[in-house]
Scaffold this motif. Structure first.
Motif, short mmCIF file in Angstrom:
data_model
loop_
_atom_site.label_atom_id
_atom_site.label_comp_id
_atom_site.label_asym_id
_atom_site.label_seq_id
_atom_site.Cartn_x
_atom_site.Cartn_y
_atom_site.Cartn_z
N CYS A 37 56.65 23.97 -3.76
CA CYS A 37 57.17 22.72 -4.31
C CYS A 37 56.27 21.51 -4.09
CB CYS A 37 58.54 22.42 -3.71
SG CYS A 37 59.81 23.64 -4.13
N HIS A 38 55.32 21.64 -3.19
CA HIS A 38 54.44 20.52 -2.85
C HIS A 38 52.98 20.92 -2.99
CE1 HIS A 38 57.71 18.14 -1.06
NE2 HIS A 38 58.16 19.29 -0.58
N ASN A 39 52.14 19.90 -3.12
CA ASN A 39 50.69 20.06 -3.15
C ASN A 39 50.14 18.93 -2.31
OD1 ASN A 39 47.92 19.43 -4.33
ND2 ASN A 39 48.42 21.30 -5.44
N VAL A 40 48.94 19.07 -1.81
CA VAL A 40 48.35 18.01 -1.00
C VAL A 40 48.16 16.74 -1.82
CG1 VAL A 40 46.30 17.31 0.31
CG2 VAL A 40 47.26 19.59 0.64
N ASP A 41 47.61 16.88 -3.02
CA ASP A 41 47.19 15.71 -3.81
C ASP A 41 48.08 15.35 -4.99
OD1 ASP A 41 44.71 15.14 -2.38
OD2 ASP A 41 44.00 17.03 -3.21
N ALA A 42 48.87 16.27 -5.50
CA ALA A 42 49.60 16.02 -6.75
C ALA A 42 51.07 16.43 -6.62
CB ALA A 42 48.95 16.80 -7.89
N LYS A 43 51.93 15.70 -7.32
CA LYS A 43 53.35 16.04 -7.37
C LYS A 43 53.51 17.38 -8.08
CE LYS A 43 57.68 14.36 -9.40
NZ LYS A 43 58.52 15.05 -8.50
N VAL A 44 54.36 18.23 -7.53
CA VAL A 44 54.73 19.49 -8.18
C VAL A 44 56.22 19.32 -8.49
CG1 VAL A 44 54.76 22.01 -7.96
CG2 VAL A 44 52.96 20.72 -6.86
N ILE A 45 57.08 19.96 -7.75
CA ILE A 45 58.52 19.70 -7.83
C ILE A 45 58.84 18.53 -6.91
CG2 ILE A 45 60.82 20.63 -7.32
CD1 ILE A 45 59.65 23.39 -8.13
N GLY A 46 58.28 18.60 -5.71
CA GLY A 46 58.41 17.52 -4.74
C GLY A 46 57.14 16.68 -4.73
N PHE A 49 51.89 15.75 -0.61
CA PHE A 49 51.90 15.48 0.82
C PHE A 49 51.25 14.14 1.14
CE2 PHE A 49 52.08 20.29 1.52
CZ PHE A 49 53.43 20.27 1.75
N LYS A 50 50.23 13.76 0.38
CA LYS A 50 49.59 12.46 0.62
C LYS A 50 50.53 11.30 0.31
CE LYS A 50 44.78 13.86 0.27
NZ LYS A 50 43.49 13.65 -0.41
N GLU A 51 51.41 11.47 -0.67
CA GLU A 51 52.42 10.44 -0.96
C GLU A 51 53.41 10.32 0.20
OE1 GLU A 51 53.57 10.14 -5.50
OE2 GLU A 51 53.53 12.25 -4.86
N ILE A 52 53.80 11.47 0.73
CA ILE A 52 54.70 11.48 1.88
C ILE A 52 54.04 10.79 3.06
CG2 ILE A 52 55.93 12.96 3.54
CD1 ILE A 52 56.09 15.06 1.20
N ALA A 53 52.77 11.10 3.29
CA ALA A 53 52.02 10.49 4.40
C ALA A 53 51.97 8.97 4.25
CB ALA A 53 50.61 11.07 4.47
N ALA A 54 51.78 8.49 3.03
CA ALA A 54 51.72 7.04 2.80
C ALA A 54 53.09 6.38 3.03
CB ALA A 54 51.22 6.75 1.39
N LYS A 55 54.14 7.02 2.55
CA LYS A 55 55.49 6.44 2.66
C LYS A 55 56.01 6.46 4.09
CE LYS A 55 60.11 6.75 0.61
NZ LYS A 55 60.90 7.35 -0.48
N ASP A 95 53.28 16.34 11.51
CA ASP A 95 52.05 15.74 12.02
C ASP A 95 50.88 16.01 11.07
OD1 ASP A 95 53.37 14.74 14.23
OD2 ASP A 95 52.71 16.34 15.57
N TRP A 96 50.81 17.23 10.56
CA TRP A 96 49.73 17.58 9.62
C TRP A 96 49.86 16.75 8.34
CZ3 TRP A 96 50.36 20.38 4.89
CH2 TRP A 96 49.14 20.60 4.21
N ILE A 97 51.05 16.68 7.79
CA ILE A 97 51.25 15.91 6.56
C ILE A 97 50.84 14.46 6.77
CG2 ILE A 97 53.01 14.98 4.99
CD1 ILE A 97 54.48 17.74 5.38
N LEU A 98 51.27 13.88 7.89
CA LEU A 98 50.97 12.47 8.15
C LEU A 98 49.48 12.24 8.44
CD1 LEU A 98 54.10 11.32 10.15
CD2 LEU A 98 53.60 11.05 7.72
N SER A 99 48.75 13.31 8.75
CA SER A 99 47.31 13.16 8.99
C SER A 99 46.52 13.09 7.68
CB SER A 99 46.78 14.32 9.84
OG SER A 99 46.67 15.52 9.06
N LEU A 100 47.16 13.43 6.57
CA LEU A 100 46.49 13.43 5.27
C LEU A 100 46.36 12.02 4.74
CD1 LEU A 100 48.40 16.45 3.72
CD2 LEU A 100 46.12 16.47 4.73
N LYS A 101 45.23 11.72 4.14
CA LYS A 101 45.03 10.37 3.58
C LYS A 101 44.46 10.44 2.22
CE LYS A 101 44.75 8.48 8.03
NZ LYS A 101 44.51 7.69 9.00
#
Length: 101
Positions: A37-46, A49-55, A95-101
């Protein structure tokens, strides 16, 4: 001179560790089906991850709780289901998700 050498060794160790950490986080995300449902750089269903990290920058507890317990309404109408992860796995993923930028 010794201080410079020691500093270089510490810096190299930290870089190697952060690379391993990134691989561990990605491997855990793959093993727990997060990538369905997720991808590091692009929205899939959710969201990406980089958007989550920013928010949620600096709020690993909220991200871990959403991973473990699921959530609704944070990113639109599609709910995120609860995931069968341990507390430690949820924290590692957060922690991994929040480390993504």
């Amino acid at each position: 001179m010794k201080v410079i050498v020691k500093s270089a060794i510490v810096a190299a160790s930290l870089l190697a560790a952060s690379g391993a950490y990134a691989q561990d986080g990605l491997a855990l995300a793959n093993s727990k089906a997060c990538m369905a449902c997720h991808n590091v750089d692009a929205k899939v269903i959710g969201p990406a991850f980089k958007e989550i990290a920013a928010k949620y920058a600096g709020d690993a507890a909220t991200v871990a709780a959403s991973i473990k317990n699921g959530s609704t309404g944070k990113w639109g109408p599609v709910p995120m289901p609860a995931n069968p992860v341990s507390d430690d796995e949820a924290k590692t993923l957060a922690d991994w998700i929040l480390s993504l930028k």
